[in-house]
Design a protein around this motif. Structure first.
Motif, PDB file in Angstrom:
ATOM      1  N   PHE A   2      10.300  -3.032 -10.176  1.00 51.32           N
ATOM      2  CA  PHE A   2      10.600  -3.108  -8.747  1.00 51.32           C
ATOM      3  C   PHE A   2       9.287  -2.983  -7.991  1.00 51.32           C
ATOM      4  O   PHE A   2       8.626  -1.959  -8.065  1.00 51.32           O
ATOM      5  N   VAL A   4       6.886  -3.786  -4.310  1.00 52.96           N
ATOM      6  CA  VAL A   4       6.846  -4.049  -2.871  1.00 52.96           C
ATOM      7  C   VAL A   4       5.477  -4.660  -2.572  1.00 52.96           C
ATOM      8  O   VAL A   4       4.450  -4.145  -3.010  1.00 52.96           O
ATOM      9  N   CYS A  37       8.462  -4.835   2.940  1.00 47.15           N
ATOM     10  CA  CYS A  37       8.947  -3.712   3.753  1.00 47.15           C
ATOM     11  C   CYS A  37       8.699  -4.062   5.217  1.00 47.15           C
ATOM     12  O   CYS A  37       7.868  -4.923   5.529  1.00 47.15           O
ATOM     13  N   LEU A  81      12.623  -3.844   2.945  1.00 47.00           N
ATOM     14  CA  LEU A  81      13.003  -2.435   2.914  1.00 47.00           C
ATOM     15  C   LEU A  81      12.701  -1.788   4.264  1.00 47.00           C
ATOM     16  O   LEU A  81      11.664  -2.052   4.866  1.00 47.00           O
ATOM     17  N   GLN A  86      14.506   8.779   5.649  1.00 45.46           N
ATOM     18  CA  GLN A  86      13.852   9.279   4.432  1.00 45.46           C
ATOM     19  C   GLN A  86      12.383   8.882   4.402  1.00 45.46           C
ATOM     20  O   GLN A  86      11.525   9.688   4.058  1.00 45.46           O
ATOM     21  N   ALA A  87      12.102   7.637   4.736  1.00 44.06           N
ATOM     22  CA  ALA A  87      10.717   7.173   4.764  1.00 44.06           C
ATOM     23  C   ALA A  87       9.919   7.921   5.834  1.00 44.06           C
ATOM     24  O   ALA A  87       8.757   8.268   5.618  1.00 44.06           O
ATOM     25  N   ILE A 111       7.628   4.226   2.169  1.00 46.87           N
ATOM     26  CA  ILE A 111       8.763   3.352   1.817  1.00 46.87           C
ATOM     27  C   ILE A 111       8.801   3.145   0.307  1.00 46.87           C
ATOM     28  O   ILE A 111       9.867   3.228  -0.325  1.00 46.87           O
ATOM     29  N   CYS A 112       7.647   2.909  -0.302  1.00 45.53           N
ATOM     30  CA  CYS A 112       7.589   2.700  -1.752  1.00 45.53           C
ATOM     31  C   CYS A 112       8.001   3.958  -2.513  1.00 45.53           C
ATOM     32  O   CYS A 112       8.732   3.880  -3.504  1.00 45.53           O
ATOM     33  N   VAL A 114       9.968   6.421  -1.483  1.00 39.13           N
ATOM     34  CA  VAL A 114      11.409   6.633  -1.303  1.00 39.13           C
ATOM     35  C   VAL A 114      12.215   5.733  -2.244  1.00 39.13           C
ATOM     36  O   VAL A 114      13.242   6.146  -2.788  1.00 39.13           O
ATOM     37  N   HIS A 115      11.748   4.506  -2.460  1.00 36.16           N
ATOM     38  CA  HIS A 115      12.477   3.545  -3.293  1.00 36.16           C
ATOM     39  C   HIS A 115      11.989   3.527  -4.741  1.00 36.16           C
ATOM     40  O   HIS A 115      12.451   2.697  -5.529  1.00 36.16           O
ATOM     41  N   ASP A 116      11.052   4.421  -5.072  1.00 34.51           N
ATOM     42  CA  ASP A 116      10.488   4.496  -6.420  1.00 34.51           C
ATOM     43  C   ASP A 116       9.975   3.124  -6.870  1.00 34.51           C
ATOM     44  O   ASP A 116      10.224   2.678  -7.992  1.00 34.51           O
ATOM     45  N   ALA A 117       9.269   2.465  -5.972  1.00 32.48           N
ATOM     46  CA  ALA A 117       8.745   1.126  -6.232  1.00 32.48           C
ATOM     47  C   ALA A 117       7.235   1.167  -6.431  1.00 32.48           C
ATOM     48  O   ALA A 117       6.551   2.048  -5.910  1.00 32.48           O
TER      49      ALA A 117
END
Length: 140
Positions: A2, A4, A37, A81, A86-87, A111-112, A114-117
């Motif tokens: 995953f 970004v 994002c 995203l 959360q971000a 953002i990354c 939070v999304h584990d990206a």
């Protein structure tokens, strides 16, 4: 996997440059799920809008509008995203610890995280020290 796209990776991909084609090949080879994002989208759109506004004659604006349109079309093909609550909380924590990093970079990093990206960026050094963030450069 995953990933970004930071603004520099997104721009090359959207323009279909030589580097963008190399990036596309790596994405396919790795079977990566690619996202953008909202912050990278903002940076990209603002850049092309600024280009258009800087040039006064309509003929000088043609290239800027073409690139702006390409940018919008490329964004429409990706899931974008959000910068959500959360971000925002993650951003605030990063900002407290990382005084050297820029605001937009920290928002993208948040953002990354939070999304584990994994963040794909050319500016690896700007992001390398951020806790919880995986960073790679697929352009060079």
């Amino acid at each position: 996997m995953f990933v970004v796209l930071d603004t520099n990776h997104f721009t090359e991909l959207a323009l279909g440059s030589r580097l963008g084609e190399r990036l596309r090949e790596r994405i396919e080879a790795k079977g990566a799920d690619v996202f953008s994002c909202i912050v990278a989208a903002e940076e990209s759109l603002q850049g092309w809008i600024a280009f258009v506004r800087k040039h006064r004659s309509a003929r000088e604006q043609v290239e800027g509008y073409a690139r702006l349109q390409s940018c919008i079309q490329a964004l429409a093909k990706l899931t974008i995203l959000p910068f959500d609550w959360q971000a925002a909380d993650t951003f605030n924590k990063l900002q407290e610890r990382e005084r050297r990093a820029g605001t937009m970079d920290l928002k993208i990093a948040a953002i990354c995280i939070v999304h584990d990206a994994t963040l794909l960026t050319r500016n690896v050094n700007d992001f390398r020290e951020l806790d919880g963030l995986r960073v790679e450069n697929w352009l060079d």
